[in-house]
Scaffold this motif. Structure first.
Motif, short mmCIF file in Angstrom:
data_model
loop_
_atom_site.label_atom_id
_atom_site.label_comp_id
_atom_site.label_asym_id
_atom_site.label_seq_id
_atom_site.Cartn_x
_atom_site.Cartn_y
_atom_site.Cartn_z
N ALA A 57 -8.43 -8.66 1.50
CA ALA A 57 -8.30 -8.07 2.96
C ALA A 57 -8.83 -6.64 3.16
O ALA A 57 -8.66 -6.09 2.31
CB ALA A 57 -7.00 -8.50 3.54
N PRO A 58 -9.34 -6.46 4.16
CA PRO A 58 -9.90 -5.24 4.35
C PRO A 58 -8.85 -4.14 4.38
O PRO A 58 -7.54 -4.35 5.30
CB PRO A 58 -10.67 -5.24 5.69
CG PRO A 58 -10.97 -6.61 5.90
CD PRO A 58 -10.08 -7.51 5.15
N VAL A 59 -8.83 -2.92 4.04
CA VAL A 59 -7.79 -1.94 3.80
C VAL A 59 -8.50 -0.76 4.68
O VAL A 59 -7.92 0.02 5.45
CB VAL A 59 -7.40 -1.38 2.50
CG1 VAL A 59 -6.51 -0.39 2.57
CG2 VAL A 59 -6.77 -2.62 2.00
N THR A 60 -9.54 -0.25 4.14
CA THR A 60 -10.12 0.91 4.88
C THR A 60 -11.82 0.73 4.71
O THR A 60 -12.23 -0.35 4.44
CB THR A 60 -9.75 2.15 4.20
OG1 THR A 60 -10.27 3.27 4.72
CG2 THR A 60 -10.39 2.09 2.65
N ILE A 83 0.65 -1.22 0.02
CA ILE A 83 0.03 -0.08 0.04
C ILE A 83 0.94 1.11 -0.10
O ILE A 83 1.69 1.55 1.02
CB ILE A 83 -0.83 -0.01 1.18
CG1 ILE A 83 -1.88 -1.28 1.16
CG2 ILE A 83 -1.87 1.24 1.22
CD1 ILE A 83 -2.83 -1.29 2.51
N THR A 84 0.64 2.01 -0.95
CA THR A 84 1.51 3.15 -1.24
C THR A 84 0.83 4.54 -0.88
O THR A 84 1.47 5.50 -0.88
CB THR A 84 2.38 3.39 -2.61
OG1 THR A 84 1.18 3.09 -3.69
CG2 THR A 84 3.22 1.99 -2.71
N ARG A 85 -0.45 4.37 -0.86
CA ARG A 85 -1.25 5.51 -0.76
C ARG A 85 -2.87 5.30 -0.22
O ARG A 85 -3.37 4.28 -0.69
CB ARG A 85 -1.34 6.47 -1.90
CG ARG A 85 -2.38 7.66 -1.93
CD ARG A 85 -2.58 8.48 -3.30
NE ARG A 85 -3.23 7.62 -4.05
CZ ARG A 85 -4.72 7.67 -4.28
NH1 ARG A 85 -5.43 8.41 -3.37
NH2 ARG A 85 -5.17 6.71 -4.95
N LEU A 86 -3.17 5.92 0.90
CA LEU A 86 -4.61 5.78 1.41
C LEU A 86 -5.04 7.37 1.56
O LEU A 86 -4.28 8.13 1.87
CB LEU A 86 -4.42 5.31 2.73
CG LEU A 86 -4.12 3.58 2.89
CD1 LEU A 86 -3.85 3.15 4.12
CD2 LEU A 86 -5.53 3.08 2.08
N LEU A 114 -9.33 5.26 -3.84
CA LEU A 114 -9.28 5.18 -2.45
C LEU A 114 -7.88 5.12 -2.08
O LEU A 114 -7.65 5.34 -1.09
CB LEU A 114 -10.30 4.25 -1.94
CG LEU A 114 -11.64 4.64 -1.97
CD1 LEU A 114 -12.60 3.22 -1.60
CD2 LEU A 114 -12.07 5.81 -1.21
N MET A 115 -7.15 4.30 -3.00
CA MET A 115 -5.73 4.07 -2.48
C MET A 115 -4.99 3.65 -3.70
O MET A 115 -5.47 3.91 -4.91
CB MET A 115 -5.79 2.83 -1.52
CG MET A 115 -6.39 1.33 -2.41
SD MET A 115 -6.61 -0.03 -1.37
CE MET A 115 -8.18 0.40 -0.83
N ALA A 132 -9.27 0.96 -6.60
CA ALA A 132 -10.62 1.21 -6.00
C ALA A 132 -11.00 2.22 -6.27
O ALA A 132 -11.33 3.31 -5.48
CB ALA A 132 -10.16 1.14 -4.46
N TRP A 133 -11.64 2.39 -7.43
CA TRP A 133 -12.22 3.69 -8.06
C TRP A 133 -13.72 3.69 -7.52
O TRP A 133 -14.43 2.57 -7.67
CB TRP A 133 -12.24 3.64 -9.59
CG TRP A 133 -10.54 3.48 -10.11
CD1 TRP A 133 -10.17 2.46 -10.37
CD2 TRP A 133 -10.01 4.81 -10.02
NE1 TRP A 133 -8.85 2.73 -10.68
CE2 TRP A 133 -8.62 4.26 -10.63
CE3 TRP A 133 -10.13 6.07 -9.99
CZ2 TRP A 133 -7.44 5.04 -10.69
CZ3 TRP A 133 -9.20 6.84 -10.55
CH2 TRP A 133 -7.79 6.30 -10.67
#
Length: 358
Positions: free
Chosen positions: A209-212, A88-91, A104-105, A113-114
Motif C-alpha cells: 500500500a502507498p506510504v509516501t 508506521i513509526t517514522r517518516l 525512507l521510513m 525502504a532503503w
C-alpha cells in the motif's frame, strides 16, 4: 505647421505624460483630442506641467513578452509502498532530500525502504545463488559507492558480494543474511525529494500500500500556455519566473506540449508548459503560484527611444523632440517592449538626445 508644433510648450508635455501611461495605438484618437486647441485644454495643461529631461536614442533588442500564471512543484512522482505490515513509526519530512543508503521510513521501529541509485527497478531478491544480471552490477556499484567491497563490479554474484551485503546490513541493524529483498529497496536515479505522504506516523501499514512518494529534487514550473503562442515558445528558451515573495529567478523551458486542451468557460485552448528553474534556492514551495514571463518575439538591434519620448501630432502620427532645440522629428513606430519603442525618423541615430519627462 502641425497642431502640436503650434501648441504652447507646456501643453505638449502634459500630452507626453498621458501617452506614457497607456498603449499608444489604443489612444491615438484620445491624444488628438487632448492636443487640439481650445481654452479649456490650455487651462488644464497649464496646471499639469511635467518636469523635463532627456534620453539617448539607442540600438537595442526589443523583446516581446507574455506573462502567464504557473505552479511551482516537483515532477516525476514515484509512489513508495510499505515493504512490510505493521505500524508506521517514522517518516521522513515532506520536502527532505534522501540520498543513497538512507531509509525512507520505519515500520515497527525497524528502518526500511532503503534508497539505492540506478535505473533498474528491484524486481527480484538479490543474494547468493542468483543468476547473473545487470541488477547485480547495479547493486555492487551502490555497495562500492557506500564504502563496501563487493569485489569486481560486474554482473556476477560472488562471495565478495555477499560479504559486502552483510556489512551493509550490519551497519543498519538488519538481519545479516546476505540477501537484499526487492521489497525493502527503492531505486532512484539520484538524490530524491520526499513528496506527499499518503499515510501518517501511527497508521497501520499494509504490504504494497502507498506510504509516501519520491520526486525529483529540481523545482519545475507547470503552466497552461495559450495554444496560439505555442509556436513562439521553444524548448531551451530562457524565461523569468516571479516567486510568491516577489523575487525573480531565471528558468529554462523544458517542454511545450503539442496537444491542446479546451479552455475553461470559453477561454482559448492551451498546451502544457514546463519550466526548470536555475539554482537550488527555492525552499519548499511545492504547489506555490508563480508568474512566468516568456519571450514571444524579438526585434534585434532596433533604433529605439523611451515610449515617454513620443509626442502625438495627429491621430496615429507621432514625433520626438530633439533636446535643446524644440524641433520635432516625425517618426514611424515599430516594435514595442519594456517601455521602449522602435522608431525611424530623419536624422535620428544612436546617441541623439530626445526630450522625456523626468
Amino acid at each position: 505647421m502641425s497642431v502640436a508644433a503650434r501648441m504652447p510648450r507646456v501643453h505638449r508635455r502634459s500630452g507626453r505624460a498621458v501617452l506614457a501611461a497607456v498603449v499608444i495605438a489604443g489612444i491615438a484618437a484620445a491624444a488628438w483630442l487632448l492636443f487640439a486647441p481650445g481654452d479649456d485644454h490650455e487651462t488644464k495643461a497649464a496646471n499639469d506641467t511635467v518636469p523635463l529631461g532627456s534620453a539617448a536614442v539607442e540600438r537595442r533588442d526589443l523583446v516581446a513578452r507574455e506573462d502567464i500564471d504557473g505552479t511551482l512543484g516537483f515532477s516525476d512522482t514515484t509512489a513508495v509502498p510499505a515493504p512490510a505490515a505493521g505500524t508506521i513509526t517514522r517518516l521522513r519530512d515532506e520536502g527532505d532530500t534522501v540520498t543513497r543508503g538512507r531509509s525512507l521510513m520505519s515500520i515497527d521501529a525497524k528502518a526500511t525502504a532503503w534508497v539505492l541509485y540506478g535505473t533498474i527497478p528491484m524486481y527480484r531478491d538479490l543474494g547468493p545463488g542468483v543468476s547473473d544480471g545487470r541488477d547485480v552490477r547495479q547493486l555492487e556499484r551502490n555497495l562500492k559507492a557506500l564504502g563496501y567491497d563487493p569485489g569486481t563490479v560486474d554482473d556476477d554474484w560472488t562471495s565478495a558480494t555477499t560479504d559486502a551485503v552483510i556489512d551493509f546490513q550490519d551497519d543498519r541493524g538488519l538481519t545479516e543474511d546476505g540477501t537484499i529483498s526487492h521489497t525493502e529497496v527503492v531505486v532512484s536515479d539520484g538524490p530524491a525529494r520526499v513528496g506527499k505522504h499518503t499515510t501518517e506516523v501511527g497508521d497501520a501499514a499494509r504490504v504494497g500500500a502507498p506510504v509516501t512518494g519520491l520526486t525529483t529534487t529540481t523545482p519545475v514550473v507547470t503552466a497552461k500556455l495559450d495554444a496560439g503562442l505555442a509556436a513562439d515558445v521553444h524548448r531551451g528558451n530562457d524565461v523569468r519566473v516571479t516567486l510568491p515573495d516577489g523575487s525573480e529567478v531565471g528558468g529554462r523551458v523544458t517542454r511545450v506540449g503539442t496537444v491542446a486542451a479546451a479552455g475553461e468557460n470559453g477561454a482559448s485552448p492551451t498546451v502544457e508548459l514546463r519550466v526548470a528553474l536555475n539554482g537550488r534556492h527555492h525552499g519548499r514551495l511545492d504547489g506555490a503560484p508563480v508568474s512566468v514571463s516568456l519571450e514571444t518575439g524579438r526585434t534585434k538591434d532596433a533604433l529605439a527611444v523611451p515610449v515617454t519620448a513620443l509626442v502625438a501630432t495627429a491621430p496615429g502620427r507621432y514625433a520626438v523632440e530633439l533636446a535643446g532645440s524644440r524641433r520635432l522629428v516625425g517618426v514611424t513606430l515599430g516594435a514595442f517592449a519594456d517601455d521602449w519603442v522602435q522608431v525611424t525618423g530623419s536624422g535620428l541615430a544612436p546617441g541623439t538626445r530626445v526630450v522625456v519627462p523626468r
